[in-house]
Motif scaffolding. Structure first.
Motif, PDB file in Angstrom:
ATOM      1  N   PHE A 104       0.816  -1.212   0.000  1.00 48.46           N
ATOM      2  CA  PHE A 104       0.000   0.000   0.000  1.00 48.46           C
ATOM      3  C   PHE A 104       0.851   1.263   0.000  1.00 48.46           C
ATOM      4  O   PHE A 104       0.645   2.180  -0.801  1.00 48.46           O
ATOM      5  N   LEU A 105       1.835   1.330   0.903  1.00 46.29           N
ATOM      6  CA  LEU A 105       2.659   2.535   1.007  1.00 46.29           C
ATOM      7  C   LEU A 105       3.493   2.763  -0.250  1.00 46.29           C
ATOM      8  O   LEU A 105       3.614   3.904  -0.730  1.00 46.29           O
ATOM      9  N   ASP A 106       4.065   1.695  -0.821  1.00 47.57           N
ATOM     10  CA  ASP A 106       4.886   1.834  -2.020  1.00 47.57           C
ATOM     11  C   ASP A 106       4.074   2.345  -3.208  1.00 47.57           C
ATOM     12  O   ASP A 106       4.591   3.074  -4.056  1.00 47.57           O
ATOM     13  N   THR A 110       1.956   6.399  -6.670  1.00 51.54           N
ATOM     14  CA  THR A 110       1.717   6.081  -8.084  1.00 51.54           C
ATOM     15  C   THR A 110       0.228   5.990  -8.405  1.00 51.54           C
ATOM     16  O   THR A 110      -0.147   5.866  -9.570  1.00 51.54           O
ATOM     17  N   GLY A 111      -0.585   6.012  -7.382  1.00 55.09           N
ATOM     18  CA  GLY A 111      -2.029   5.926  -7.597  1.00 55.09           C
ATOM     19  C   GLY A 111      -2.538   4.502  -7.651  1.00 55.09           C
ATOM     20  O   GLY A 111      -3.718   4.273  -7.947  1.00 55.09           O
ATOM     21  N   ASP A 112      -1.652   3.515  -7.378  1.00 55.11           N
ATOM     22  CA  ASP A 112      -2.070   2.113  -7.430  1.00 55.11           C
ATOM     23  C   ASP A 112      -2.533   1.580  -6.077  1.00 55.11           C
ATOM     24  O   ASP A 112      -2.980   0.431  -5.995  1.00 55.11           O
ATOM     25  N   ALA A 113      -2.390   2.364  -5.019  1.00 51.49           N
ATOM     26  CA  ALA A 113      -2.854   1.925  -3.703  1.00 51.49           C
ATOM     27  C   ALA A 113      -4.387   1.952  -3.664  1.00 51.49           C
ATOM     28  O   ALA A 113      -5.015   2.940  -4.065  1.00 51.49           O
ATOM     29  N   LYS A 114      -4.982   0.860  -3.201  1.00 54.60           N
ATOM     30  CA  LYS A 114      -6.443   0.740  -3.208  1.00 54.60           C
ATOM     31  C   LYS A 114      -6.960   0.349  -1.824  1.00 54.60           C
ATOM     32  O   LYS A 114      -6.297  -0.352  -1.063  1.00 54.60           O
ATOM     33  N   ILE A 115      -8.144   0.839  -1.538  1.00 50.58           N
ATOM     34  CA  ILE A 115      -8.868   0.437  -0.326  1.00 50.58           C
ATOM     35  C   ILE A 115     -10.283   0.042  -0.738  1.00 50.58           C
ATOM     36  O   ILE A 115     -10.954   0.779  -1.463  1.00 50.58           O
ATOM     37  N   GLN A 116     -10.706  -1.114  -0.282  1.00 52.75           N
ATOM     38  CA  GLN A 116     -12.063  -1.568  -0.561  1.00 52.75           C
ATOM     39  C   GLN A 116     -12.854  -1.652   0.740  1.00 52.75           C
ATOM     40  O   GLN A 116     -12.363  -2.179   1.744  1.00 52.75           O
ATOM     41  N   LEU A 117     -14.055  -1.115   0.718  1.00 53.57           N
ATOM     42  CA  LEU A 117     -14.974  -1.207   1.849  1.00 53.57           C
ATOM     43  C   LEU A 117     -16.084  -2.179   1.478  1.00 53.57           C
ATOM     44  O   LEU A 117     -16.795  -1.963   0.484  1.00 53.57           O
ATOM     45  N   PRO A 152       0.335  12.788  -3.148  1.00 55.73           N
ATOM     46  CA  PRO A 152      -0.046  11.501  -3.729  1.00 55.73           C
ATOM     47  C   PRO A 152      -1.442  11.560  -4.339  1.00 55.73           C
ATOM     48  O   PRO A 152      -2.191  12.515  -4.119  1.00 55.73           O
ATOM     49  N   ALA A 153      -1.747  10.547  -5.103  1.00 51.85           N
ATOM     50  CA  ALA A 153      -3.091  10.470  -5.677  1.00 51.85           C
ATOM     51  C   ALA A 153      -4.108  10.250  -4.558  1.00 51.85           C
ATOM     52  O   ALA A 153      -3.851   9.530  -3.599  1.00 51.85           O
ATOM     53  N   THR A 154      -5.235  10.914  -4.673  1.00 51.95           N
ATOM     54  CA  THR A 154      -6.283  10.766  -3.663  1.00 51.95           C
ATOM     55  C   THR A 154      -6.892   9.376  -3.744  1.00 51.95           C
ATOM     56  O   THR A 154      -7.240   8.902  -4.832  1.00 51.95           O
ATOM     57  N   ILE A 155      -7.020   8.742  -2.592  1.00 49.56           N
ATOM     58  CA  ILE A 155      -7.597   7.398  -2.554  1.00 49.56           C
ATOM     59  C   ILE A 155      -9.101   7.514  -2.333  1.00 49.56           C
ATOM     60  O   ILE A 155      -9.554   8.070  -1.335  1.00 49.56           O
ATOM     61  N   VAL A 156      -9.848   6.989  -3.262  1.00 48.60           N
ATOM     62  CA  VAL A 156     -11.302   6.915  -3.125  1.00 48.60           C
ATOM     63  C   VAL A 156     -11.656   5.457  -2.899  1.00 48.60           C
ATOM     64  O   VAL A 156     -11.489   4.621  -3.800  1.00 48.60           O
ATOM     65  N   PRO A 157     -12.082   5.089  -1.688  1.00 47.88           N
ATOM     66  CA  PRO A 157     -12.366   3.678  -1.406  1.00 47.88           C
ATOM     67  C   PRO A 157     -13.410   3.095  -2.355  1.00 47.88           C
ATOM     68  O   PRO A 157     -14.394   3.751  -2.715  1.00 47.88           O
ATOM     69  N   ASP A 158     -13.161   1.883  -2.771  1.00 48.70           N
ATOM     70  CA  ASP A 158     -14.109   1.141  -3.602  1.00 48.70           C
ATOM     71  C   ASP A 158     -15.108   0.456  -2.679  1.00 48.70           C
ATOM     72  O   ASP A 158     -14.721  -0.373  -1.847  1.00 48.70           O
TER      73      ASP A 158
END
Length: 367
Positions: A104-106, A110-117, A152-158
């Protein structure tokens, strides 16, 4: 004027002598304001959260800590594999799952970090609210925890809605309405059975009959049990073919539990019938005294976990609470009957207690 005052005084004496009337006049408003004030709540409280964090880096740990520190969520378990997520939902252990992507941190910059709810959408409105609260906490945590000047790219949870991706409200209300209808109809039908015998004067026939009190009580329930099975069949057919709510689990298990709940409701009606003197009183007790607790404290409309502790304790004696839980798990989630053994055991115990108390009250009144 003196005669008028005398008649008014007489009516007051009549009311004060009738304890049941006094309870209804003075007690019901207190009960209603407490129930409506505390049970009716759309706030998110005590949401049980599980976390799947394969990366285990400093950012994910801090986000998890922020979620756990929130007044809305309770971190109950940490999962190791994606398969454990749905298993935890099926066992009824969690309401929301937070899943982080690998490294996640790495991948954060790059915008590849994802969070799913993942939320239990058997109650679609509550699932959306819970996901919204969690997304807000994640967004705030991301801004606070990153170094100054970082962009960093903003993370929008899926958000994934489990069991009800279409967010149909019928998935939530059908189990609740089933519990309400069966409870009220069964209890009201049987609550007037013994009272009717007293009013029309045929109780003496029962007194001199060779039938044991237990058999008399069960004989009263059998016709209503058959009619209630017809009602159950109608409700299920309408739910599936009109409201388009599928039966994801075993139909046999659903029908079996429903018949047990019908028997509990009939037993409760018989108990009411043995402690009331008139058919009107029996109808009022079974209608008014059962409808409000069933609607407010069973989880039909408002989640039990969001209520004050005292109301949660009171809700445990509401048969519809356990039945609605079973219907949601079998009908909507498709779990096996072994995962609802606790609820079935409680309903069976309630049936035994209600029949035993009804028998005792019936024998006392016959003496």
């Amino acid at each position: 004027m003196k005669q008028f005052r005398t008649f008014v005084k007489k009516e007051f004496f009549h009311i004060f002598r009738d304890k049941r009337t006094m309870m209804i006049l003075l007690g019901m408003p207190i009960i209603e304001i407490i129930l409506f004030g505390f049970a009716i709540s759309t706030e998110v409280k005590n949401v049980r959260v599980a976390v799947l964090d394969p990366s285990g880096d400093v950012i994910t740990r801090k986000i998890i800590d922020r979620i756990d520190a929130s007044e809305y969520f309770i971190l109950t378990t940490k999962l190791n594999t994606p398969q454990e997520v749905e298993q935890a939902f099926r066992r009824g252990e969690i309401d929301l799952a937070v899943v982080f992507s690998h490294r996640f941190l790495d991948n954060l910059y790059t915008g590849d970090a994802k969070i799913q709810l993942i939320a239990d959408a058997t109650d679609p409105n509550m699932a959306v609210t819970q996901s919204g609260y969690a997304s807000g906490i994640i967004s705030a945590a991301q801004q606070e925890l990153l170094p100054a000047g970082a962009s960093p790219a903003t993370i929008v949870p899926d958000v994934r809605l489990l069991y009800n991706p279409q967010m149909k409200s019928a998935y939530n209300f059908v189990p609740g309405v089933m519990g309400l209808i069966l409870m009220l109809i069964c209890a009201m039908m049987t609550s007037i059975s013994i009272v009717r015998e007293k009013e029309i004067g045929t109780m003496e026939v029962l007194l001199v009959s060779p039938m044991k009190p237990l058999l008399i009580i069960l004989a009263k329930a059998v016709p209503y049990f058959v009619l209630s099975f017809v009602n159950l069949s109608t409700i299920l057919l309408l739910s599936v073919y009109v409201l388009h709510v599928p039966i994801a689990g075993s139909l046999l298990a659903l029908v079996s539990v429903s018949l047990l709940f019908i028997f509990v409701s009939l037993s409760l009606g018989l108990l009411i019938s043995t402690i009331t003197q008139t058919q009107i009183a029996a109808m009022l007790v079974s209608g008014l005294m059962l409808m409000m607790p069933t609607m407010l404290l069973s989880g039909m409309i408002f989640p039990v976990d969001g209520m004050p502790t005292i109301l949660q304790v009171i809700s445990t004696i509401i048969p519809a609470r356990w039945y609605i839980d079973v219907v949601r798990k079998i009908m909507i989630e498709g779990v096996s009957i072994t995962l609802v053994a606790k609820e079935i055991g409680i309903l069976a115990l309630m049936a035994f207690v209600l029949v035993t108390v009804s028998l005792k009250k019936f024998k006392t009144r016959l003496e």
